[in-house]
Design an enzyme around this catalytic site. Sequence first.
Site, PDB file in Angstrom:
ATOM      1  N   SER A   1     120.246  80.991  65.392  1.00  0.00           N
ATOM      2  CA  SER A   1     119.004  80.159  65.825  1.00  0.00           C
ATOM      3  C   SER A   1     119.497  78.827  66.138  1.00  0.00           C
ATOM      4  O   SER A   1     120.606  78.351  65.779  1.00  0.00           O
ATOM      5  CB  SER A   1     117.937  79.600  64.627  1.00  0.00           C
ATOM      6  OG  SER A   1     116.955  78.897  64.696  1.00  0.00           O
ATOM      7  N   TYR A  32     112.122  73.644  56.523  1.00  0.00           N
ATOM      8  CA  TYR A  32     112.780  74.665  56.633  1.00  0.00           C
ATOM      9  C   TYR A  32     114.225  74.699  56.686  1.00  0.00           C
ATOM     10  O   TYR A  32     115.244  75.154  57.397  1.00  0.00           O
ATOM     11  CB  TYR A  32     112.427  75.196  58.146  1.00  0.00           C
ATOM     12  CG  TYR A  32     110.919  75.694  58.404  1.00  0.00           C
ATOM     13  CD1 TYR A  32     110.518  76.573  58.108  1.00  0.00           C
ATOM     14  CD2 TYR A  32     110.201  74.455  58.861  1.00  0.00           C
ATOM     15  CE1 TYR A  32     109.245  77.101  58.014  1.00  0.00           C
ATOM     16  CE2 TYR A  32     108.811  75.003  59.299  1.00  0.00           C
ATOM     17  CZ  TYR A  32     108.271  76.257  58.589  1.00  0.00           C
ATOM     18  OH  TYR A  32     106.976  76.762  58.539  1.00  0.00           O
TER      19      TYR A  32
END
Length: 183
Positions: free
Chosen positions: A143, A154
Site C-alpha cells: 500500500s 490507520y
Amino acid sequence: MIKIAEKTFLVTGAGTGIGYSIAQCLIASEARVVLHCNSHVEPAQKLASEAKTDCVVIQKDLSQPQAGQELVEEILNLGYSLDGVVNNAAIMTELSLDDNPSVWEEKWLKTLEVNLIAVSSITRRAIEHFKSKGGGIIVNISSRAAHRGDTPEYIHYAASKAALSNLTKSIARNFAADGILAY
C-alpha cells in the site's frame, strides 16, 4: 516474459477488489487459480464456476494462528503444485487513541496477524515448495501507506504494510538464486 498458462497460482483475498481482479486476469491467461477468501465466498465461487480453467475456492480466516501454513498445506494436499502466490488479503480496521488499551492492542494484533504473520507463513511454506521444484513467484500487495504512513486511525495498517514491503525485499534478496522471484 513469464508464461502463466497452465501454471497454478494462489490468490489470497480473491473474493473482492484487487484480489478478485488479479484472479480474473490469471484465469483469462489460462492459469489454474486457487481463490482464497474469508467472508466474500459467493463472488469467489461464482468466478470459479465461470472459469474455463481449473479453479478452486478455499475459505480460511487468516487472523487465526497457523492459518497461512494451513492454507498452503490444504492446497498441496489437493494435489496442486503451486507456481505462484499473490498475497493480497488484508484488513484495515479503524482505531483511535481513545480506544481502551486492550481494544487498541487487539486491533494491532489482528491487523498484524492478517497483513503480516499469515503472509509470512504462506510465504515460508511457498518458498519450501518452490525450492523443491526449482522456483516460483511471490507477489505481495502492499500500500502507499507503507511508504508515507497514514492517519492516526490507520497507523497499524501502515506499519503492517511497511513490514510487508521489507519482507518482500528480503525474499527477493535472499531467494533469487533458488529461482524464487518476489515482487
